[in-house]
Scaffold this motif. Sequence first.
Motif, PDB file in Angstrom:
ATOM      1  N   GLY A   1     -15.099  -6.161  28.518  1.00 26.01           N
ATOM      2  CA  GLY A   1     -15.976  -4.884  29.218  1.00 26.01           C
ATOM      3  C   GLY A   1     -17.313  -5.147  29.519  1.00 26.01           C
ATOM      4  N   LYS A   2     -17.892  -6.229  29.185  1.00 27.13           N
ATOM      5  CA  LYS A   2     -19.369  -6.461  28.989  1.00 27.13           C
ATOM      6  C   LYS A   2     -20.034  -6.062  30.361  1.00 27.13           C
ATOM      7  N   THR A   3     -19.309  -7.021  31.474  1.00 24.39           N
ATOM      8  CA  THR A   3     -19.902  -6.603  32.775  1.00 24.39           C
ATOM      9  C   THR A   3     -19.851  -5.162  33.176  1.00 24.39           C
ATOM     10  N   ALA A   4     -18.705  -4.707  33.180  1.00 30.71           N
ATOM     11  CA  ALA A   4     -18.199  -3.231  33.414  1.00 30.71           C
ATOM     12  C   ALA A   4     -19.170  -2.325  32.798  1.00 30.71           C
ATOM     13  N   VAL A   5     -19.332  -2.557  31.385  1.00 30.95           N
ATOM     14  CA  VAL A   5     -20.352  -1.468  30.821  1.00 30.95           C
ATOM     15  C   VAL A   5     -21.661  -1.464  31.474  1.00 30.95           C
ATOM     16  N   THR A   6     -22.230  -2.977  31.478  1.00 30.04           N
ATOM     17  CA  THR A   6     -23.559  -3.084  32.082  1.00 30.04           C
ATOM     18  C   THR A   6     -23.798  -2.482  33.586  1.00 30.04           C
ATOM     19  N   LYS A   7     -22.952  -2.955  34.285  1.00 33.45           N
ATOM     20  CA  LYS A   7     -22.975  -2.401  35.736  1.00 33.45           C
ATOM     21  C   LYS A   7     -23.093  -0.726  35.701  1.00 33.45           C
ATOM     22  N   TYR A   8     -22.110  -0.379  34.861  1.00 30.90           N
ATOM     23  CA  TYR A   8     -21.931   1.216  34.773  1.00 30.90           C
ATOM     24  C   TYR A   8     -23.119   1.775  34.208  1.00 30.90           C
ATOM     25  N   VAL A   9     -23.691   1.235  33.319  1.00 35.61           N
ATOM     26  CA  VAL A   9     -24.964   1.981  32.577  1.00 35.61           C
ATOM     27  C   VAL A   9     -26.235   1.518  33.769  1.00 35.61           C
TER      28      VAL A   9
ATOM     29  N   GLU B   1     -22.992 -14.204  32.172  1.00 35.27           N
ATOM     30  CA  GLU B   1     -22.392 -15.593  31.781  1.00 35.27           C
ATOM     31  C   GLU B   1     -23.546 -16.651  31.808  1.00 35.27           C
ATOM     32  N   ILE B   2     -24.448 -16.215  31.018  1.00 35.21           N
ATOM     33  CA  ILE B   2     -25.585 -16.967  30.930  1.00 35.21           C
ATOM     34  C   ILE B   2     -25.086 -18.507  29.924  1.00 35.21           C
ATOM     35  N   ASP B   3     -24.076 -17.987  29.128  1.00 33.83           N
ATOM     36  CA  ASP B   3     -23.636 -19.325  28.385  1.00 33.83           C
ATOM     37  C   ASP B   3     -23.320 -20.334  29.234  1.00 33.83           C
ATOM     38  N   ALA B   4     -22.755 -20.187  30.513  1.00 36.48           N
ATOM     39  CA  ALA B   4     -22.341 -21.477  31.253  1.00 36.48           C
ATOM     40  C   ALA B   4     -23.560 -22.221  31.743  1.00 36.48           C
ATOM     41  N   LEU B   5     -24.691 -21.422  32.028  1.00 36.81           N
ATOM     42  CA  LEU B   5     -26.002 -21.940  32.473  1.00 36.81           C
ATOM     43  C   LEU B   5     -26.481 -22.865  31.342  1.00 36.81           C
ATOM     44  N   ILE B   6     -26.532 -22.269  30.187  1.00 40.62           N
ATOM     45  CA  ILE B   6     -27.255 -22.892  29.063  1.00 40.62           C
ATOM     46  C   ILE B   6     -26.841 -24.113  28.469  1.00 40.62           C
ATOM     47  N   LYS B   7     -25.234 -23.928  28.413  1.00 39.23           N
ATOM     48  CA  LYS B   7     -24.504 -25.219  27.875  1.00 39.23           C
ATOM     49  C   LYS B   7     -24.909 -26.314  28.834  1.00 39.23           C
ATOM     50  N   ALA B   8     -24.788 -26.015  30.040  1.00 40.70           N
ATOM     51  CA  ALA B   8     -25.256 -27.087  31.072  1.00 40.70           C
ATOM     52  C   ALA B   8     -26.559 -27.509  31.283  1.00 40.70           C
ATOM     53  N   ARG B   9     -27.484 -26.544  31.064  1.00 37.18           N
ATOM     54  CA  ARG B   9     -29.058 -26.946  31.506  1.00 37.18           C
ATOM     55  C   ARG B   9     -29.966 -26.699  30.201  1.00 37.18           C
TER      56      ARG B   9
ATOM     57  N   VAL C   1     -31.368  -8.578  30.218  1.00 31.80           N
ATOM     58  CA  VAL C   1     -30.176  -8.235  29.697  1.00 31.80           C
ATOM     59  C   VAL C   1     -29.116  -9.410  29.684  1.00 31.80           C
ATOM     60  N   GLY C   2     -28.967  -9.972  28.575  1.00 32.15           N
ATOM     61  CA  GLY C   2     -28.238 -11.497  28.880  1.00 32.15           C
ATOM     62  C   GLY C   2     -26.856 -11.057  28.253  1.00 32.15           C
ATOM     63  N   ILE C   3     -25.823 -11.731  29.180  1.00 33.03           N
ATOM     64  CA  ILE C   3     -24.505 -11.398  28.652  1.00 33.03           C
ATOM     65  C   ILE C   3     -23.875 -12.658  28.385  1.00 33.03           C
ATOM     66  N   SER C   4     -23.149 -12.866  27.604  1.00 31.82           N
ATOM     67  CA  SER C   4     -22.369 -14.180  27.052  1.00 31.82           C
ATOM     68  C   SER C   4     -20.981 -13.989  26.641  1.00 31.82           C
ATOM     69  N   ASN C   5     -20.283 -14.953  27.378  1.00 32.74           N
ATOM     70  CA  ASN C   5     -18.656 -14.859  26.543  1.00 32.74           C
ATOM     71  C   ASN C   5     -18.551 -15.577  25.590  1.00 32.74           C
ATOM     72  N   ASP C   6     -19.723 -16.542  25.511  1.00 36.00           N
ATOM     73  CA  ASP C   6     -19.567 -17.273  23.988  1.00 36.00           C
ATOM     74  C   ASP C   6     -20.186 -16.671  22.938  1.00 36.00           C
ATOM     75  N   LEU C   7     -19.322 -16.616  21.883  1.00 37.22           N
ATOM     76  CA  LEU C   7     -19.909 -16.104  20.649  1.00 37.22           C
ATOM     77  C   LEU C   7     -20.947 -16.946  20.156  1.00 37.22           C
ATOM     78  N   ARG C   8     -20.678 -18.276  20.208  1.00 35.52           N
ATOM     79  CA  ARG C   8     -21.582 -19.146  19.711  1.00 35.52           C
ATOM     80  C   ARG C   8     -22.662 -19.759  20.368  1.00 35.52           C
TER      81      ARG C   8
END
Length: 418
Positions: free
Chosen positions: A79-87, A161-169, A192-199
């Motif tokens: 629900g990260k994206t949903a909550v963010t868009k909602y708020v 999904e910043i994790d995708a960008l950060i891991k690649a670049r 507001v950064g949203i990441s799927n990856d806890l690490r």
Amino acid sequence: MRAEVKWILSNPEIIDEVFEKFVNNCDIFINREVLRHDYLPERLPHREKTIRRLAETVAPVLKSARCSNAFLYGKTGTGKTAVTKYVLNRLEIKAKQFEASVRICYVNCRLAGTKYRVFSKLCQSLGGHIPFTGLSVGEVFDRLRLCLESVSIIFVVVLDEIDALIKARGDNILYELLRINEMLTDSKVSLVGISNDLRLKEFLDSRVLSSLSEEEIVFKPYDAEELRNILADRAQLAFYDTALTDGALSLCAALAAAEHGDARRALDLLRVAGEVAERYGAEFIEEEHVRDAERHIEHNRTVEALRTLTLHLKLVLLSLFHLGQADVQRGTTGEIYEVYNDLCGELGTGPLTQRRVSTLINELDSLGLLNAKVISRGRYGRTKRIRLEVARPLLKKVFSEDSRVKDLVGYKLKGSSC
DNA sequence: CGTCCACAGGAATGACGGGCGG
DNA sequence: CCGCCCGTCATTCCTGTGGACG
């Protein structure tokens, strides 16, 4: 057993419903759109606390003050994206009411893919024009700065999904965006950064981490009961009142709960189960339809993945396929590379280097088409133990549809030393 | 206990197809 | 059209390493 969703209908409503069913030739769906995961519902059950926290975090914006940066993380479908868009949707509305000059820009970093495209999206949302290529990243960044300097606003940037960008670049992009405030006088930027990856935190420079996580919100996976409520909520909008059985609903929730509490998955299951039931001409959605849907989703995903592989990815996978016997399907990097070389020879294609093939294997791993694990065999070196994760007949079938590799599907290994 | 296998996987570099502004 | 920069794919060269063997 029917779902316990009870509706009390007046007589005209009953007639309407019957007629509508007839016209739409469908006994199941009222509106399947509400089960898509990009649908933003009126309310988000079990996310009251996180909604409150994010709202509190961004609230200063309404008084034209910069708000703290926020870092949201949790697994997919929590629900990260949903909550963010909602708020933020509501923030935008409120901002208009209070005449606070706020601009909000949502960017999905995985879809954008590169720093260039993220910056250009941000510029465009402020009305700047950026060609989709041709400028240096520095130039785009400068234009963004100029856009911001020409007005006086609070710019809330959501990087999903910043994790995708950060891991690649690397975390470079965050560093630059966090520092842009130092160069601005009137406007301010909040992230507001949203990441799927806890690490993800491990990948971040400590300065970037500390300013990004001024506010940190963790999204816990939903449990089966919570998923049930979410599904029941949506089912009311999606299905005719008696179309969904209680068992099917619970099964969707249970299956998704087992898979790290992924609400997106639960909704997908429910939607596809509905479609399956519809196709069978069933009156209700039952548990067997959900089971069917589960297979269906999985099947579609792999077929789609297999189909869209590039030639060399296919060749690598095919090498593993040929290496394995009917029951055991495993190999090491070296073994695969040997077969791969043969296949390339057969095709008359120049083979890639082993180094390259090694990364291709990793790509196939992250696609879930094979499973690669680094092992050490001591004296006999260090390698990857690689297992095929695709059913052999399925792979055979999909690859036979590709004219480039179809002849290699039936290829016989030479000198298979046993 | 050191050696040494068979790779892993990082870094630097280059080729390529594409688009930009001037 | 030029010179520049983009992102992508691939190569080359490299250092690193878990643990069975001697």
